[in-house]
Motif scaffolding. Structure first.
Motif, mmCIF file in Angstrom:
data_model
loop_
_atom_site.group_PDB
_atom_site.id
_atom_site.type_symbol
_atom_site.label_atom_id
_atom_site.label_comp_id
_atom_site.label_asym_id
_atom_site.label_seq_id
_atom_site.Cartn_x
_atom_site.Cartn_y
_atom_site.Cartn_z
ATOM 1 N N PHE A 104 -3.818 3.148 8.933
ATOM 2 C CA PHE A 104 -4.768 2.222 7.412
ATOM 3 C C PHE A 104 -5.533 1.571 7.377
ATOM 4 N N VAL A 105 -5.664 1.362 8.668
ATOM 5 C CA VAL A 105 -7.661 0.369 8.862
ATOM 6 C C VAL A 105 -8.698 1.701 8.750
ATOM 7 N N LEU A 106 -8.048 2.447 9.705
ATOM 8 C CA LEU A 106 -9.218 4.073 9.708
ATOM 9 C C LEU A 106 -9.448 4.547 7.767
ATOM 10 N N CYS A 107 -8.286 4.812 7.567
ATOM 11 C CA CYS A 107 -8.329 5.777 5.758
ATOM 12 C C CYS A 107 -9.290 4.555 4.783
ATOM 13 N N LYS A 108 -9.049 3.140 4.808
ATOM 14 C CA LYS A 108 -9.698 2.338 4.185
ATOM 15 C C LYS A 108 -11.469 1.882 4.440
ATOM 16 N N LEU A 109 -11.707 1.906 6.142
ATOM 17 C CA LEU A 109 -12.854 2.035 6.486
ATOM 18 C C LEU A 109 -13.626 3.026 6.120
ATOM 19 N N LEU A 110 -12.846 4.376 6.112
ATOM 20 C CA LEU A 110 -13.859 5.473 6.178
ATOM 21 C C LEU A 110 -13.671 5.992 4.138
ATOM 22 N N GLY A 111 -12.409 5.414 3.435
ATOM 23 C CA GLY A 111 -12.091 6.403 2.279
ATOM 24 C C GLY A 111 -14.262 5.219 0.937
#
Length: 123
Positions: free
Chosen positions: A73-80
């Motif tokens: 979740f954190v990774l998707c939010k940052l990379l998005g």
């Protein structure tokens, strides 16, 4: 004399503001920084709220990702947002709507930020 200074200041300030909106290229880089900062703040508030169970994720896709793996979740939010910055930098000179879209996203994220603050105060 002071009245004239105030009128010049007010006019120049307003003219500067109009120039920012007339020329979105002028403000695109700062808008991207604001967008990413607001996204990170949203991530911090949302993640803490989900972890402490006083918030629910409204986005069904992100909610599913959080339930599967909070780190993802954190990774998707940052990379998005990071992945969107590259095409924005390529297109903003050619397409005026790109800069306007970033401004629109910033307005949405400011609303979300205010909503998070309101929720924190209400707890």
């Amino acid at each position: 004399m002071s009245n004239q200074w105030f009128n010049n200041y007010k006019t120049n300030k307003f003219t500067h503001l109009l120039n920012v909106f007339k020329n979105p290229i002028y403000s695109i880089h700062s808008s991207i920084v604001v967008l990413y900062t607001l996204n990170v703040l949203d991530l911090i508030f949302t993640y803490n709220g989900l972890k402490k169970q006083y918030l629910i994720e409204s986005n069904p896709i992100m909610n599913r990702i959080y339930q599967y793996n909070p780190f993802l979740f954190v990774l998707c939010k940052l990379l998005g947002v990071l992945l969107c910055i590259y095409p924005i930098n390529l297109l903003y000179k050619k397409k005026k709507w790109v800069a306007n879209s970033v401004l629109g996203l910033n307005i949405i994220y400011v609303y979300i930020f205010i909503l998070h603050i309101y929720i924190l105060i209400s707890i």
